[in-house]
Write a protein that holds these residues in place. Sequence first.
Motif, PDB file in Angstrom:
ATOM      1  N   ILE A   8      30.210  81.011 -14.782  1.00  0.00           N
ATOM      2  CA  ILE A   8      30.594  79.720 -14.221  1.00  0.00           C
ATOM      3  C   ILE A   8      30.025  78.633 -15.105  1.00  0.00           C
ATOM      4  N   THR A   9      30.860  77.725 -15.528  1.00  0.00           N
ATOM      5  CA  THR A   9      30.359  76.593 -16.297  1.00  0.00           C
ATOM      6  C   THR A   9      30.340  75.356 -15.428  1.00  0.00           C
ATOM      7  N   LEU A  10      29.175  74.773 -15.338  1.00  0.00           N
ATOM      8  CA  LEU A  10      29.032  73.536 -14.591  1.00  0.00           C
ATOM      9  C   LEU A  10      28.852  72.393 -15.573  1.00  0.00           C
ATOM     10  N   ASP A  11      29.637  71.375 -15.412  1.00  0.00           N
ATOM     11  CA  ASP A  11      29.519  70.217 -16.293  1.00  0.00           C
ATOM     12  C   ASP A  11      28.720  69.120 -15.605  1.00  0.00           C
ATOM     13  N   TYR A  12      27.824  68.550 -16.360  1.00  0.00           N
ATOM     14  CA  TYR A  12      26.997  67.483 -15.828  1.00  0.00           C
ATOM     15  C   TYR A  12      27.167  66.217 -16.644  1.00  0.00           C
ATOM     16  N   ILE A  53      27.058  64.146 -21.740  1.00  0.00           N
ATOM     17  CA  ILE A  53      27.882  65.035 -20.930  1.00  0.00           C
ATOM     18  C   ILE A  53      27.651  66.434 -21.469  1.00  0.00           C
ATOM     19  N   PHE A  54      27.235  67.337 -20.603  1.00  0.00           N
ATOM     20  CA  PHE A  54      26.951  68.671 -21.100  1.00  0.00           C
ATOM     21  C   PHE A  54      27.322  69.714 -20.059  1.00  0.00           C
ATOM     22  N   GLY A  55      27.467  70.927 -20.521  1.00  0.00           N
ATOM     23  CA  GLY A  55      27.809  72.015 -19.624  1.00  0.00           C
ATOM     24  C   GLY A  55      26.706  73.048 -19.583  1.00  0.00           C
ATOM     25  N   GLU A  56      26.491  73.610 -18.412  1.00  0.00           N
ATOM     26  CA  GLU A  56      25.548  74.714 -18.279  1.00  0.00           C
ATOM     27  C   GLU A  56      26.328  75.927 -17.815  1.00  0.00           C
TER      28      GLU A  56
END
Length: 60
Positions: A8-12, A53-56
Amino acid sequence: MIFSKKKITLDYTVEKCSNCGMQIKRKFSDGDVLFAEYSKCDSCGEMCLIEKIFGETLEQ
Ligand SMILES: [Zn+2]
């Protein structure tokens, strides 16, 4: 049977107030653009810029 890992990629999005330096980390929403003015700072009322803006990626 093959078990595959779910990713799962969560974008923050990180907003930063250029006046007092307060940072807010929240979930990315459509339309967020880097360095755009996004919202008013809760603490001083100046506009916050989107700084990052980054993804985890999480593995389950
Ligand atoms: Zn501020």
